[in-house]
Every structure is written in C-alpha cells, then in structure tokens.
Design a protein around this motif. Structure first.
Motif: not given
Length: 433
Positions: A343-354
């Motif tokens: 879940c962290a691996g999915i979240f982190n790129p989305a967070f960085a992009t946001c």
C-alpha cells in the motif's frame, strides 16, 4: 560535462508533450540514473556510521545514540536557512553541490581511518553535514523533476523512482552487511561516498537547460522566506492534512521498528534468520506496489489512489500482535508487513505527484524542505516516546498504541478537501524510461 558536437536543445515549457520521458537517452533517464546510483550507495552505506563508531572507536551506547541525534537535529538546523537560497536559485547546481558535499564528507572517513586520525567528533560532523546535504538535495530534486517532466508523465516517473527506492533499499543493506563482515564499515562508507560522486556527474550530464528559478522580487525578508514552506503547508488544506498524516505515519513506523525487532526476537523467540526473512521479504511488496501505481492511478484517478492507498497502509501493524511464535505466526507477520509496504508503494508516487501538482514553483523547494526537516525532528521524538512507553507498559502495549495511532492517522487524509482541479491528466499509454 562530456563533450558534445551539437548545442543543447532550447528550454521547453513544463507540461508540454515534447522531450518525452520515453525518448532514448533522454534527460529523465539521466535523472533516474543519478538518483539510482545515489540510492544504491545509500543502501550499501546504511547504518555504517554507528558501526564505525562501535568497531573502530569503541564508542559507548550513549555516544552511538548521540551520533544519531546530532545527525538529525543539528543537520536540520543547518538546512533551515538554506530553504530560500535553494528556492531562488537553479536546482541542478544545488543537486551537484549536495552530492559533492556528501562525497567529501563521507570520503574523509576512510582517509582519516587510513591515516589513523579518525575521531568521534569527525563522525558527528559527517553525520550533521550528511543530513543537511540530504535535505538540500530533496528540496532541489522535486522542483527540478517537475520542470523536467511533463505533468501527464509525473505519476509514472515518480512510480519508477519509488521502485528504485524500494529495490535499492532491499539490495543495498545486505551488500553493505557483507562488506562489513568481510572488510570493515569503512568500505561501505567508501562505496557510499563514490556513489554520490557518480550521482553528481549524472546530474551534470542532463542536457536540457533548466527554466529560470522563481525570483524573490528583490525583497530582503530572510525570516519570512525561511518559514514560507511551513506557512504554505499550514495554509493549504490538502497539504496540511497530508503533512500531519505523513508525520504520524512516519513517526509510528520508525518508532515501531526497534520495538518489533525486540518483539520478534525476544518475545516470540524467532531466530536471526527468521527475523531477517521477516524484514527482507516484504520489500518485494513495496516494489510491486510502486510498479502497480501508474496503472492504478490511470484507472481510478490520482485522488482516489492517494486516499485509499494512504488509508490502506495504516491497517497492518495491529495483526502483528496476533502472531503466535510458530511458522504460521512468521507467515502472518510477513503477510502484514507485505500488505503495508504494498500500500505504501502505491501511495508514495501518488503523494509525490499530488504535492508537485498543488504546490506552485515559487514554494515547492521550501515545502519539500520543510516536510523533510520536520520529519527528521518528529521521528526521533516518536522513537523516544515509544521506547519510554515500552519500558513502562511493555512491548506489546507500545506496539498496540502505535497501531491505534497509525490507524487514526488515516482520518487526517484529505477526504473532503481533496477535489481534483489540480490532478494531472495521466494518459492511457505509458511508455518506459
């Protein structure tokens, strides 16, 4: 820079479809290569400074602890005044300078050891300089990547960088441990130093001219500009909620790491091999999550990926307390950690992009720097608080409290504040770097 027979291409406006990241030999590939070699070196050198203090200088327990505290807090204190300078200057020279500073600092340790003049004070100085340069690099790299990559490609590129982070984080420490066992901690520090030198050359090879940095408008407001990163975070509802969620999540994870190690080894009586397996296998899930992130973002949108991935990563500490001291218990622990890292691996790129999308170029360096500096201060506090709680109430109670706090941190995600006007348009077709 290496010689060229043609002039560099003219600057392109960020967000255009030109200079695609899939271009063979493109600048984003050079960015990724520099990032990857630095990350691998950091993985190999992870934890080497305390080992040098223990094995070469016979440092006491409190000196080893002080080394970590000084490296964090004093490094942050050094980095704070650099925020405005980084914001209003070109970012690539800052990246190169940060890596050259880390190369010089780390390479001084093998040199001093060879000359038999290595001291505890030098280790503390290197730890402080290394932390300050790391924050400096983080504050420059995100704005530089934002200028380099079209908005429609940022989620995929951030996912690729996240994959690199997980991969080097899984492979680097075992290699570093092997080097320490065969030679000494100085060898892994030397490799880490060389990786920063290679990364500096990597940043230097990027051909595309950097867009002009924001200007301060001739103002002389050092204090205002220094705290502007925190002010912008706190004034922006979505960033504020993500900020406090990140602080709680990171603090709980860092605080739980030593406690879970004691819990597995002492309370559940797993051996060192079983503990190593429980620690290493879940990293593959982090890699898998980062690889899946672009497709998930493309399918369900950046906002939903951010929210659901962020909430899901908060669910998996509690099940560890249900594990019996058996093979089935070890499997449960591995499964729980794997789910968390997936879940962290999915979240982190989305967070960085946001964060890239909703932070203007005039504040991005200071926002990223403020984020990193606050984390560097909060995490040791959380570790210390959890240690005190464990001493007073027991390991299981401390882990249970951290699990509850971690679960509660999901409520801080921007469930109502995050609409999608700034969401990048992630295309259906995503090439490779």
């Amino acid at each position: 820079m290496t010689g060229r027979t043609r002039p560099p291409p003219a600057p392109l406006a960020p967000g255009t479809g030109q200079n695609r990241v899939s271009e063979p030999g493109g600048d984003v590939r050079r960015f990724w290569s520099a990032y990857a070699v630095s990350a691998l070196g950091s993985g190999i050198g992870a934890g080497a400074l305390p080992l040098v203090a223990i094995f070469l200088l016979d440092a006491s327990d409190w000196q080893v602890s002080l080394l970590a505290v000084l490296g964090g807090l004093a490094g942050v204190a050094m980095a704070v005044p650099l925020g405005p300078w980084i914001e209003f200057h070109y970012k690539r020279p800052t990246l190169i300078a940060a890596d050259l500073i880390r190369f010089a600092a780390l390479s001084s340790i093998p040199a001093a050891a060879w000359l038999d003049v290595l001291s505890y004070g030098q280790l503390c100085t290197v730890a402080v300089v290394q932390t300050a340069a790391m924050i400096m690099s983080n504050a420059a790299s995100q704005p530089y990547l934002k200028a380099l990559v079209p908005a429609c490609e940022r989620a995929r590129v951030n996912s690729r960088l996240e994959t690199t982070t997980w991969t080097t984080g899984a492979l680097g420490p075992p290699v570093g441990g092997l080097l320490v066992s065969v030679t000494s901690p100085v060898a892994s520090i030397g490799i880490d130093a060389i990786s920063y030198l290679l990364a500096a050359f990597g940043w230097r090879r990027i051909r595309r001219p950097e867009p002009p940095p924001p200007t301060s408008g001739g103002r002389k407001r050092w204090l205002v500009d220094t705290v502007a990163g925190w002010q912008y975070i706190l004034a922006h509802r979505t960033l504020r909620q993500l900020f406090f969620n990140a602080l709680l999540f990171g603090g709980c994870i860092m605080a739980s790491t030593p406690l879970i190690a004691v819990y597995l080894l002492r309370d559940l009586h797993f051996n060192a091999l079983q503990y190593g397996i429980a620690l290493g296998v879940p990293c593959a899930a982090g890699v898998a999550g980062s690889l899946l992130a672009p497709a998930i973002i493309r399918r369900v949108g950046l906002g939903r990926t951010l929210l659901y991935g962020g909430a899901a990563r908060c669910l998996w500490m509690g099940p560890i307390l249900l594990a019996p001291p058996t093979t089935a218990g070890l499997v449960l622990i591995i499964a729980s950690d794997s789910a968390l890292l997936l879940c962290a691996g999915i979240f982190n790129p989305a967070f960085a992009t946001c964060r890239m999308a909703i932070t203007p170029d005039t504040h991005l360096s200071r926002v990223v720097g403020a984020w990193a500096m606050t984390s560097k201060v909060v995490q040791p506090v959380c570790i210390a608080a959890a240690g005190v709680l464990a001493a007073a109430a027991g390991i299981r109670t401390a882990i249970a409290v951290l699990a509850v706090v971690l679960l509660g941190s999901a409520a801080l995600l921007p469930w109502t504040a995050l609409h999608h006007p700034a969401e990048p348009n992630v295309p259906d077709a995503m090439g490779s770097l």
